[in-house]
Write a protein that holds these residues in place. Structure first.
Motif, PDB file in Angstrom:
ATOM      1  N   LYS A 288      65.666  28.612  54.222  1.00 23.87           N
ATOM      2  CA  LYS A 288      65.678  29.923  53.182  1.00 23.87           C
ATOM      3  C   LYS A 288      66.615  30.758  53.480  1.00 23.87           C
ATOM      4  CE  LYS A 288      61.069  28.242  51.560  1.00 23.87           C
ATOM      5  NZ  LYS A 288      59.714  28.808  51.316  1.00 23.87           N
ATOM      6  N   LYS A 289      66.423  31.334  54.648  1.00 25.77           N
ATOM      7  CA  LYS A 289      67.299  32.608  55.081  1.00 25.77           C
ATOM      8  C   LYS A 289      68.649  32.348  55.618  1.00 25.77           C
ATOM      9  CE  LYS A 289      64.845  35.886  54.915  1.00 25.77           C
ATOM     10  NZ  LYS A 289      64.720  37.071  53.813  1.00 25.77           N
ATOM     11  N   GLU A 322      60.180  35.918  55.806  1.00 29.30           N
ATOM     12  CA  GLU A 322      60.550  35.439  54.471  1.00 29.30           C
ATOM     13  C   GLU A 322      60.989  36.408  53.372  1.00 29.30           C
ATOM     14  OE1 GLU A 322      59.577  32.045  50.871  1.00 29.30           O
ATOM     15  OE2 GLU A 322      58.514  31.908  52.985  1.00 29.30           O
ATOM     16  N   SER A 326      67.580  39.846  53.760  1.00 31.99           N
ATOM     17  CA  SER A 326      68.476  39.093  54.722  1.00 31.99           C
ATOM     18  C   SER A 326      68.895  39.672  56.011  1.00 31.99           C
ATOM     19  CB  SER A 326      69.399  38.490  53.764  1.00 31.99           C
ATOM     20  OG  SER A 326      68.616  37.667  52.742  1.00 31.99           O
TER      21      SER A 326
END
Length: 617
Positions: A288-289, A322, A326
């Motif tokens: 996801k990252k 999460e 970022s």
């Protein structure tokens, strides 16, 4: 004849009419029964009665609870629980018929619930699947945190699989109806039913699983006694989990025919399982990252060094990572401290020091709530509904962001908000209450009480679902009968629990506003409230609440309020069963059979049909 005697005589007449079917055959009622023969009628009645009994026994769906728990926790990972299947104590319970009780014990966050979910999956794929019954206790939900609810859940699953066993429930149910499952003697009746059921000759090799015994807040000693008593039978086996709490240890440690899996003594196996869990979570997080390999390795190492044998700590830190921007890839221990309490301390500090008070308000309301709140109910309690004009879809999206202000203490699944773990709520209540509730819990309870009365008065009306037929039964209510959007969805919690929050706020002295609000509700919306309780299948909670309210305000100085509450309590006590079965009977049979001098009858005389008014003269 005195008022009390009049009430009792009229109530008896109502019950007799209901038993003969008269209540559902008023001039406006379109419902009728077509019976070709006496035998056929008896057969239909028996089938309908069994279905009604099973429906009233229902308290929750353990299979659905299991799915929700697994989804809320990110799914069930085989490699994280597979170790238990090779554990000697577990194998002894599986293979040795004389070992009838397995107790899995461990500190908070050690993965007990997911361990049991995995065991259930394994047993469902074995020869034991046909006789497997389970229940997940939830301390945060007043409906699921007591021994009576546990037995209701187990009995419902058992009878759903073996319908012939319903006769043991019907023997008691036919005497008093649903009340036997809910009143102050419910444990006595349910435990007797449970024990008689287990003596049925058809019963063989039953397996009962109860998760989180420590979250059973009502009648736990009696439940432990029953488990101990029945664990001596070779036809029945138990698997239970709990924290290392003294009252549970005192019983289970000295129970014969038992085996124990102590998670603290199996630290090596738990640590290996957590390592597998960390690898899984880091891969998901990296996907996801878009973390590079060096960042993945750094996160994996940090989690492994600080997990301290706790799945929950790993899950919380990964959730925080999460949600972090970022560009923010730091993992300093000051941000994600080791240990659950240290992490909770960081989370509550974020909530209490936030620029907006929204997070504190949301978290405090959920902390004192009697059960998990739907997003619509939380919206009602957080804001005045008249100021909100927003669709359910956008509401859910909005609250996804709103819960971010609560420091990761809360999560939502399918429109319902839950604490991430019981230990999170325990931390708030035991170690951070003074920080979250700056003015005291009673102020939050007062807030919920006042909003509840406000929305009840502004929302409830006669025949709120547009059912029209006076004989319409709540048991026949389907999703097609409920308007969309459901007018009771935002106010359901308020209708059921406003008296409980009034009780918790009564410590605030010198406040007459609460009594004025109660007086307004009883004089203007009382019958509509009873109708809503019927539609919400919560009439028993209303009966308990009115008895509680009468005691709380026994010394009220508000003119006429004491008498009004007494009359309202008698009304729901005498006619609650009929109204609970058929909500619109509150405007017909209940008013018709009320004493002529009843305050409630006089107050709402305009609600009765003209033919009822004529009969009542």
């Amino acid at each position: 004849m005195g008022d009390t005697e009049a009430w009792e005589n009229f109530a008896a007449a109502t019950a007799a009419c209901a038993a003969r079917g008269l209540i559902s055959r008023y001039p406006q009622t379109e419902k009728s029964l077509a019976v070709e023969s006496k035998n056929q009628m008896e057969m239909v009645f028996k089938s309908q009665a069994d279905i009604a009994c099973l429906r009233d026994l229902y308290i929750t769906s353990p299979p659905n609870d299991k799915i929700r728990i697994e989804q809320t926790k990110g799914g069930l990972l085989l490699d994280a629980y597979a170790w238990i299947l090779k554990n000697d104590q577990y194998k002894q319970w599986i293979e040795d018929p004389s070992t009838c009780l397995l107790w899995i014990r461990g500190d908070p966050g050690k993965g007990k619930t997911m361990l049991l979910c995995g065991i259930i999956d394994q047993l469902q794929g074995s020869e034991l699947s046909g006789n497997l019954y389970y229940f997940f206790c939830q301390a945060t939900d007043s409906r699921l945190n007591n021994a009576s609810s546990i037995l209701r859940g187990l009995l419902h699953m058992l009878i759903s699989k073996q319908p012939s066993l319903i006769s043991y429930v019907r023997n008691e149910y036919d005497k008093s109806g649903k009340l036997i499952f809910e009143d102050s003697n419910s444990w006595v009746v349910l435990s007797q039913i449970f024990l008689r059921t287990l003596e049925d000759p058809s019963i063989t090799d039953l397996t009962f699983i109860i998760d989180a015994l420590d979250e059973c807040l009502g009648d736990l000693p009696n439940l432990l006694k029953l488990i101990r008593q029945t664990s001596s039978s070779s036809r029945i086996r138990w698997l239970v989990s709990s924290r290392n709490e003294a009252d549970i240890q005192e019983v289970l440690l000295y129970t014969e025919n038992r085996s124990i899996v102590n998670l603290e003594l199996n630290a090596e196996s738990v640590s290996a399982a957590i390592k597998t869990y960390i690898d899984h979570k880091v891969e998901l997080l990296s996907g996801k990252k878009r973390y590079q390999q060096d960042m993945r390795d750094s996160i994996r190492e940090y989690l492994a060094n600080n997990a301290d044998g706790t799945f929950l700590w790993v899950a919380l830190v990964c959730e925080m990572l999460e949600k972090a921007p970022s560009f923010d890839r730091s993992l300093e221990s000051a941000r994600y401290p080791r240990g659950l309490d240290n992490l909770y301390e960081r989370m509550i500090t974020k909530v209490c020091n936030g620029e907006l008070d929204w997070g504190r308000r949301i978290l405090s309301i959920n902390t004192v709530a009697r059960r998990p709140l739907s997003i619509q109910e939380l919206e009602t309690l957080t804001f005045y509904p008249e100021s909100v004009d927003i669709t359910v879809e956008s509401l859910e999206k909005r609250w996804e962001e709103a819960l971010g202000y609560c420091g990761n203490f809360l999560t939502q699944r399918k429109g319902v908000v839950y604490f991430i773990h019981q230990s999170a709520k325990d931390f708030i209540l035991n170690k951070a209450s003074y920080r979250l509730f700056c003015e005291g819990m009673e102020h939050v309870n007062k807030h919920i009480f006042k909003i509840s009365i406000s929305v009840i008065i502004s929302t409830l009306k006669r025949d709120i679902y547009g059912l029209s037929k006076p004989g319409f039964l709540t048991g026949d209510l389907t999703s097609q009968d409920i308007p969309s959007p459901d007018p009771l969805a935002p106010v359901g919690y308020c209708c059921v629990y406003w008296i409980d929050h009034f009780e918790k706020s009564i410590l605030l002295s010198g406040d007459s506003e609460g009594e004025e609000l109660i007086s307004t509700l009883l004089s203007k919306k009382y019958l509509y409230w009873l109708e809503s309780l019927s539609l919400l299948k919560s009439m028993h909670q209303g009966q308990i609440g009115m008895r509680k309210l009468e005691k709380l305000l026994i010394n009220t100085e508000s003119p006429g309020l004491k008498e009004r509450i007494w009359d309202a309590r008698r009304f729901i006590q005498m006619f609650g069963k009929a109204i609970g079965d058929a909500p619109l009977q509150v405007y017909i049979s209940a008013l018709l059979f009320s004493p002529a001098e009843s305050i409630t009858r006089k107050q709402f005389s305009a609600e009765a049909p003209h033919w009822v008014k004529d009969l009542g003269r």
